[in-house]
Design a protein around this motif. Structure first.
Motif, PDB file in Angstrom:
ATOM      1  N   THR A   9      38.528  34.798  26.418  1.00 32.27           N
ATOM      2  CA  THR A   9      39.926  34.362  26.556  1.00 32.27           C
ATOM      3  C   THR A   9      40.017  33.158  27.496  1.00 32.27           C
ATOM      4  O   THR A   9      40.912  32.336  27.368  1.00 32.27           O
ATOM      5  N   THR A 220      38.655  36.789  33.734  1.00 34.15           N
ATOM      6  CA  THR A 220      39.213  37.215  32.462  1.00 34.15           C
ATOM      7  C   THR A 220      40.679  36.780  32.376  1.00 34.15           C
ATOM      8  O   THR A 220      41.030  35.751  32.956  1.00 34.15           O
ATOM      9  N   ASP A 221      41.527  37.537  31.685  1.00 30.99           N
ATOM     10  CA  ASP A 221      42.909  37.087  31.495  1.00 30.99           C
ATOM     11  C   ASP A 221      43.933  38.028  32.114  1.00 30.99           C
ATOM     12  O   ASP A 221      45.094  38.028  31.727  1.00 30.99           O
ATOM     13  N   TYR A 226      43.683  47.440  36.079  1.00 31.75           N
ATOM     14  CA  TYR A 226      44.833  48.323  36.306  1.00 31.75           C
ATOM     15  C   TYR A 226      44.410  49.772  36.132  1.00 31.75           C
ATOM     16  O   TYR A 226      43.398  50.049  35.462  1.00 31.75           O
ATOM     17  N   ASN A 231      47.874  47.439  28.029  1.00 31.37           N
ATOM     18  CA  ASN A 231      48.457  47.389  26.683  1.00 31.37           C
ATOM     19  C   ASN A 231      49.172  48.698  26.352  1.00 31.37           C
ATOM     20  O   ASN A 231      49.875  48.786  25.345  1.00 31.37           O
TER      21      ASN A 231
END
Ligand SMILES: Nc1ncnc2c1ncn2[C@@H]1O[C@H](COP(=O)(O)OP(=O)(O)O)[C@@H](O)[C@H]1O
Ligand SMILES: N[C@@H](CC(=O)OP(=O)(O)O)C(=O)O
Length: 468
Positions: A9, A220-221, A226, A231
């Motif tokens: 990404t 990363t993005d 978390y 998502n």
């Protein structure tokens, strides 16, 4: 010295590559850089690695795949153009890529597939090195063969060989900035082999261990790891610090942010890992360290992964039968299967496997052999399972975590197929139907992270007052 790995990404297009190079140039300690192949530019986009796989499959089936090849070239051509690299550089990069894609001579189908897959990272590393040089940096592309990244001969699933570390250590003394393609290495016979998918994280960890880096930065993005998949839950709690052991369990159980095998080299060399965001590099990110913080939470993360099945075996007085477990596992061994978990009771035992490993024929043979050779009362296979994992070093000092988790799942009307507490006591696993996995994770997140009072940190080496 820092080893920095940038994921797909972070390299999806020219704009992202510019951010990556800005990050590299912002810190002179970032001297060894590992890159992935360009990833998704937007949600419905296709990663270059997936384009390469589509190309190789078509090429192997039809002897050519011009449409698929063009899709790959288009990605790099756009990047080269927007980075304003010279026509000569663009032409050279394209010719080298074309040579790999067109050369199946002397390669078996699986070796060709690995060579094509690896071309994504290899081409990207050359582009990044050229771009940094165009900015005046002393950057150079290094090939894993020349550097000595020796791996086992397991196509698509390589593992590093111990002797690689000594050879790779020389990278630490290289001048300037080393740009190293992730995701693949070479066997002792010189054959290219890739790691499993997402394996550029593994390359970064190997190099960090080899050069004895102060830190392995994994860009990363997302701003951090978390406590649950972002998502699944919007704006979940961030993890500031997590142990190797917790992260290993969570990566295994579905935290896609860091490859589960990537922790081992860094862990063995005691190199801290920092997960950071290319799109927000000033955010502190998540540190992966060896010891839990003094004040550690009961639960550090909740993850789930689907694609499991369970072989359930029951036999009266199984506990008294010497060698029963060995004979059962030997049947699986003879069928070439590894197992993931094996919860057991007095008269029964379950063996959890990855569904992808169990073909219909193997399943029929195994069930027949268990019935006949072990003379069991019952044997059955349940498909479509997911494993939901609660992980936390703090669980060892806490009482009642299982009860709270089971109650939360019961309240959400989720049927538990099995419960298993890892021997390390830092993880607890619940088997549920795959279709219920997301609901299970959300119910557990609410239980352990949405009630402020209940979620007070518990002190390490201190028994929590919360009880069943
Ligand atoms: N617990 C988690 N914390 C952070 N990210 C997660 C977690 N679980 C899954 N992810 C996903 O992992 C993604 C980053 O991994 P990946 O797509 O492989 O990135 P890269 O291209 O940088 O290698 C995030 O965008 C996020 O959607
Ligand atoms: N490009 C490879 C290896 C990798 O690590 O990629 P990413 O950094 O995008 O997860 C893959 O897609 O599997």
């Amino acid at each position: 010295m820092k080893v920095a790995k940038f994921g797909g990404t972070s390299l999806a297009n020219a704009e992202q590559i510019k951010k990556v190079c800005k990050i590299i140039r912002a810190d002179q300690e970032r001297r060894v850089v590992v890159v992935s192949a360009p990833g998704k530019r937007f949600k419905e986009d296709t990663k270059v690695t997936d384009l390469l796989i589509q190309y190789a499959e078509r090429f192997l089936a039809a002897g050519e795949a011009p449409k698929e090849k063009q899709a790959i070239f288009a990605r790099y051509q756009e990047i080269v153009k927007e980075l304003q690299l010279s026509a000569g550089v663009g032409g050279q990069i394209e010719a080298e890529l074309d040579a790999v894609l067109s050369n199946q001579k002397n390669l078996s189908a699986e070796r060709f597939m690995d060579a094509v897959k690896a071309a994504g990272e290899d081409t990207c590393a050359k582009v990044v090195a050229h771009y940094l040089r165009s900015l005046g940096e002393d950057a150079h592309y290094v090939n894993p063969l020349d550097a000595g990244l020796l791996v086992t001969d397991e196509v698509g699933n390589a593992h590093v060989l111990p002797e690689a570390y000594e050879k790779l250590a020389a990278l630490g003394a290289d001048r300037g900035i080393t740009i190293f393609p992730g995701f693949f290495g070479f066997t002792k016979s010189g054959d290219l082999v890739t790691f499993s998918r997402g394996g550029s994280d593994i390359t970064g960890s190997i190099l960090a261990a080899a050069v004895k880096a102060d830190v392995y930065e994994n860009f990363t993005d997302v701003d951090s790891v978390y406590v649950v998949n972002p998502n699944l839950v919007a704006h979940p709690v961030e993890v500031k610090e997590i142990t190797y052991r917790e992260m290993r369990e969570l990566s295994y159980s579905g935290f896609g942010v860091f490859h589960e095998e990537a922790l081992i080299p860094a862990y063995q060399a005691n190199i801290p890992v920092c997960i950071k965001n290319t799109n927000n590099p000033s955010a502190p990110g998540t540190m992966i360290v060896s010891e839990p913080p003094v004040s550690t939470k009961r639960v550090s993360g909740i993850a789930s992964d689907s694609g499991f099945c369970s072989i359930y075996v029951s036999k009266y007085l199984m506990n008294r039968e010497i060698g029963f477990g060995r004979k059962l596992l030997q049947i699986l061994e003879e069928e070439g299967l590894s197992y993931e978990h094996s919860p057991s009771g007095i008269d029964n035992i379950s063996v959890i496997l990855r569904e992808r490993d169990l073909t219909v024929e193997k399943e029929e043979r195994i069930v027949e052999r268990i019935s006949r050779e072990l003379r069991v009362d019952d044997v059955s296979v349940t498909h479509g399972l997911a494993l939901v994992m609660i992980v936390g070093e703090g669980m060892r000092q806490s009482v009642g975590t299982t009860a709270r988790a089971a109650a939360a799942l019961a309240q959400a009307k989720i049927n538990l197929e099995m419960i298993n507490q890892g021997s390390s006591e830092v993880s607890m696993m619940f088997g549920v139907k795959a279709v219920e996995a997301d609901r299970a994770v959300i119910a557990l997140y609410q239980e352990f992270f949405c009630n402020e009072e209940e979620n007070q940190p518990v002190l390490a080496n201190h028994v929590s007052s919360v009880s069943v």
